[in-house]
Scaffold this active site. Structure first.
Site, short mmCIF file in Angstrom:
data_model
loop_
_atom_site.label_atom_id
_atom_site.label_comp_id
_atom_site.label_asym_id
_atom_site.label_seq_id
_atom_site.Cartn_x
_atom_site.Cartn_y
_atom_site.Cartn_z
N ASP A 98 0.87 -1.85 -14.31
CA ASP A 98 1.76 -0.77 -14.70
C ASP A 98 2.93 -0.66 -13.74
O ASP A 98 2.83 -1.03 -12.56
CB ASP A 98 1.02 0.56 -14.80
CG ASP A 98 0.38 1.00 -13.49
OD1 ASP A 98 -0.11 0.12 -12.75
OD2 ASP A 98 0.35 2.22 -13.21
N GLU B 62 -2.14 2.48 -11.44
CA GLU B 62 -1.87 2.64 -10.01
C GLU B 62 -0.68 3.55 -9.78
O GLU B 62 -0.67 4.35 -8.84
CB GLU B 62 -1.61 1.28 -9.36
CG GLU B 62 -1.74 1.27 -7.84
CD GLU B 62 -0.46 1.66 -7.11
OE1 GLU B 62 -0.53 1.91 -5.89
OE2 GLU B 62 0.62 1.70 -7.74
#
Length: 390
Positions: free
Chosen positions: A83, A148
């Site tokens: 991400d 994250e």
């Protein structure tokens, strides 16, 4: 131990190395947190082709991947996230953030530095290592998440819980966070400070500004206490960590009217703390200081992560030697910076080191890194594998 010659990138900028090809493919996928956008599937296909067993793990709305080659120890794990943070105003970018471009030797695109470049380097390094050492000792693993940059509640922390529940041990872990500052490999993170947050509510009594004796102004009450918190020396740090720091990140009070004393003040505070302090100790000292100022208050605490440290040993020594072999430079271990998913992995007793590209443009408009740095990073990862698993 003899290291095999490492393939180098040749030719013009249009002749991309395998690492840059994969990095560009990953960058082209809009995986704004918590989306993965097929990145893990792409990586998984490459890893399965060289003998990895894949275990997709979805928690909530988050995709995670645990992949492992081998069944014996020691286990060297590569960890990272697919991400990326939001782009911000796209019109301010010189290039489309999800159409990777190499311009003047720089790879542009969201995630180039944080951390799709690292992911590509890890995969290619492992492919090359397995081709040269199909019967390597121990095991290689990948722990990849798409959570994250977001709340980090359904990502690495959940995968770690899964591994712990079934008694699966990870000895060493390299997290691909962009650790470098000026040259690739000049800094590796061998630890991180802990992060402790609180929402502090200080109670007063609402009233009219012309009748202060009938009110208790929480802004006036809070000011000396907040100043005392900011001035406090929490610890002196140690050989590995700087002193614990305290910051007030947000203050809010007031009704919007100029003639009303507000009834409460809310402040958001954060500690970045070393191993010289504990969560419980910091919490108690804050309460003691607020009590000393006679305040009526509420505190709502959240722990984002505990401090961890990897001291010199097999992993840190192996990574440092690999950087020296590939670049000719010495590296500097550091515990500075924010938190990373390494904080969850370290709870397993794992030695954790963060090594990735230069971090100068992470989370910024026009994120970019030197394209050649990803080939150097691939070489460093490969040499580390050779030093630890052959």
């Amino acid at each position: 131990m003899m290291a095999l010659p490492l393939p180098r990138r040749t030719g013009t900028m249009t002749e991309l190395s395998p690492t840059l090809q994969l990095a560009c493919d990953l960058i082209s996928r809009n995986s704004t947190t918590p989306e993965d956008a097929g990145c893990q599937q792409l990586m998984g296909e490459r890893l399965a082709a060289v003998g990895f067993e894949l275990e997709p793990l979805r928690f909530g709305e988050v995709d995670n991947l645990w992949a492992r080659r081998g069944s014996e120890g020691p286990v060297l794990c590569f960890a990272g996230h697919t991400d990326v943070v939001p782009t911000g105003p796209v019109e301010q970018w010189q290039t489309n953030p999800f159409i990777p471009q190499i311009r003047d030797g720089m790879l542009h695109g969201r995630g180039a530095a944080d951390m799709k470049g690292s992911l590509a380097a890890m995969v290619v390094a492992v492919e090359r290592f397995v081709a040269a050492h199909p019967d390597h000792k121990g095991s290689i693993a990948f722990l990849i998440t798409s959570d994250e940059e977001g709340p980090a509640t359904d990502g690495t922390v959940k995968v770690v819980e899964t591994l712990v529940e079934r008694g699966e041990k990870v000895d060493w872990c390299i997290v691909g966070e962009p650790s470098s500052t000026e040259l690739v490999g000049d800094i590796v993170k061998n630890g991180r400070r802990g992060s402790l947050n609180a929402r502090l509510v200080i109670r007063g009594k609402q009233g009219h500004v012309a009748y202060p004796h009938l009110a208790r102004n929480p802004i006036h009450l809070a000011a000396p206490a907040l100043a005392a918190l900011a001035a406090e020396v929490w610890d002196e740090g140690n050989a590995f960590f700087p002193p614990t720091s305290f910051q007030i990140s947000n203050i809010h009070s007031g009704t919007g009217a100029t003639n009303v004393v507000p009834g409460e003040l809310e402040a958001l505070i954060n500690f970045r703390f070393s191993t010289e302090s504990t969560v419980e100790g910091l919490q108690q000292r804050v309460c003691d200081l607020l009590d000393a100022h006679g305040l009526e208050y509420e505190l709502h605490w959240t722990v984002s992560g505990l401090p961890f440290l990897t001291e010199p040993g097999a992993l840190l020594d192996g990574v440092s030697a690999a950087i020296r072999q590939v670049t000719g430079r010495e590296t500097q271990p550091s515990t500075s910076g924010g938190t990373s998913d390494g904080r969850f992995i370290a709870t397993m007793g794992t030695q954790v080191v963060e090594l990735g590209p230069v971090n100068a443009t992470i989370h910024q408009v026009n994120e970019c890194i030197k394209a050649d740095d990803l080939d150097l990073l691939t070489d460093i990862y490969q040499v580390t594998l050779e030093r630890l698993l052959t």
